[in-house]
Scaffold this motif. Structure first.
Motif, short mmCIF file in Angstrom:
data_model
loop_
_atom_site.label_atom_id
_atom_site.label_comp_id
_atom_site.label_asym_id
_atom_site.label_seq_id
_atom_site.Cartn_x
_atom_site.Cartn_y
_atom_site.Cartn_z
N HIS A 153 4.17 9.98 -7.55
CA HIS A 153 5.46 10.31 -8.16
C HIS A 153 5.64 9.52 -9.44
O HIS A 153 5.45 8.32 -9.44
N PRO A 154 5.97 10.03 -10.54
CA PRO A 154 6.29 11.45 -10.76
C PRO A 154 5.04 12.31 -10.90
O PRO A 154 5.12 13.52 -10.76
N GLU A 155 3.88 11.68 -11.15
CA GLU A 155 2.64 12.45 -11.18
C GLU A 155 1.51 11.57 -10.66
O GLU A 155 1.61 10.35 -10.62
N PHE A 156 0.43 12.20 -10.27
CA PHE A 156 -0.72 11.50 -9.70
C PHE A 156 -1.30 10.52 -10.72
O PHE A 156 -1.51 10.88 -11.87
N ASN A 157 -1.55 9.24 -10.27
CA ASN A 157 -2.09 8.24 -11.19
C ASN A 157 -2.90 7.17 -10.46
O ASN A 157 -3.07 7.24 -9.24
N TYR A 158 -3.36 6.18 -11.19
CA TYR A 158 -4.25 5.13 -10.69
C TYR A 158 -3.64 4.29 -9.57
O TYR A 158 -4.37 3.70 -8.76
N LYS A 159 -2.31 4.21 -9.48
CA LYS A 159 -1.67 3.38 -8.45
C LYS A 159 -2.02 3.87 -7.06
O LYS A 159 -2.12 3.09 -6.12
N PHE A 160 -2.25 5.17 -6.94
CA PHE A 160 -2.66 5.74 -5.65
C PHE A 160 -3.96 5.08 -5.18
O PHE A 160 -4.11 4.74 -4.01
N PHE A 161 -4.90 4.86 -6.09
CA PHE A 161 -6.20 4.32 -5.73
C PHE A 161 -6.16 2.81 -5.50
O PHE A 161 -6.96 2.28 -4.73
N ILE A 162 -5.22 2.14 -6.11
CA ILE A 162 -5.00 0.74 -5.77
C ILE A 162 -4.47 0.67 -4.34
O ILE A 162 -4.94 -0.13 -3.53
N SER A 195 0.83 -1.20 0.00
CA SER A 195 0.00 0.00 0.00
C SER A 195 0.86 1.26 0.00
O SER A 195 0.64 2.18 -0.79
N ILE A 196 1.84 1.29 0.86
CA ILE A 196 2.74 2.46 0.94
C ILE A 196 3.48 2.65 -0.38
O ILE A 196 3.60 3.77 -0.88
N THR A 197 3.95 1.55 -0.94
CA THR A 197 4.67 1.62 -2.22
C THR A 197 3.75 2.15 -3.33
O THR A 197 4.17 3.01 -4.12
N LEU A 198 2.52 1.66 -3.35
CA LEU A 198 1.57 2.14 -4.37
C LEU A 198 1.22 3.61 -4.17
O LEU A 198 1.06 4.35 -5.14
N PHE A 199 1.10 4.06 -2.92
CA PHE A 199 0.87 5.48 -2.67
C PHE A 199 2.03 6.30 -3.23
O PHE A 199 1.82 7.32 -3.88
N TYR A 200 3.24 5.86 -2.96
CA TYR A 200 4.41 6.60 -3.44
C TYR A 200 4.41 6.70 -4.96
O TYR A 200 4.53 7.80 -5.51
N PHE A 201 4.28 5.55 -5.62
CA PHE A 201 4.32 5.56 -7.09
C PHE A 201 3.02 6.10 -7.69
O PHE A 201 2.97 6.36 -8.89
N GLY A 202 2.00 6.27 -6.86
CA GLY A 202 0.76 6.87 -7.33
C GLY A 202 0.77 8.38 -7.30
O GLY A 202 -0.15 9.02 -7.83
#
Length: 149
Positions: free
Chosen positions: A72-81, A63-70
């Motif tokens: 950086h470098p820009e906001f994307n779908y990984k944040f919501f996963i 979850s933390i990893t997905l937040f980071y890559f969600g």
């Protein structure tokens, strides 16, 4: 429209986490990482924390990893996963540790049929003190027979 997509990604991730939890519980926790899960199957908690609590940390890493890559470098779908994984982790804590095992006495007298059914299924799971012959590995989705009161 994009908000609906983000909501669906979060919801689908949350639902898929139940499948991931069942598989992880059966094949990892009752498999090669039994050494961490074993104390959870003992009749009484010896300490405030168990070795089994390490799975909360292990579960938080994706979850933390997905937040980071969600973000950086820009906001994307990984944040919501990552958000779906986080929401499932919160649900897991509330259902497993608070409602089922009552490590906190917040819902100790519930008569809700669904919650009582979850408790029954988990008791059946815990009747096996070893890693073999387990049953009821899910958390939110357990066989219907446990809801017949």
């Amino acid at each position: 429209m994009i908000y609906l997509l983000y909501f669906l990604i979060t919801l689908i991730t949350f639902l898929l986490m139940e499948v991931a939890t069942w598989l992880t519980h059966k094949y990892v926790m009752h498999g090669f990482l039994w050494v961490l899960h074993e104390d959870h199957h003992q009749p009484k908690y010896q300490n405030v924390f168990e070795k089994n609590d390490a799975f909360f940390v292990i579960g938080a890493i994706p979850s933390i990893t997905l937040f980071y890559f969600g973000v950086h470098p820009e906001f994307n779908y990984k944040f919501f996963i990552g958000l779906g994984v986080l929401f499932y982790g919160i649900a897991y804590f509330l259902v497993h540790d608070v409602i089922i095992h009552q490590r906190f006495k917040w819902f100790s007298r519930t008569k809700n049929k669904y919650l009582v059914g979850l408790r029954k299924a988990h008791k059946v799971h815990h009747k096996h003190l070893g890693k073999e012959d387990g049953e009821c590995f899910g958390m939110l989705n357990v066989p219907a027979k446990y809801f017949n009161i």
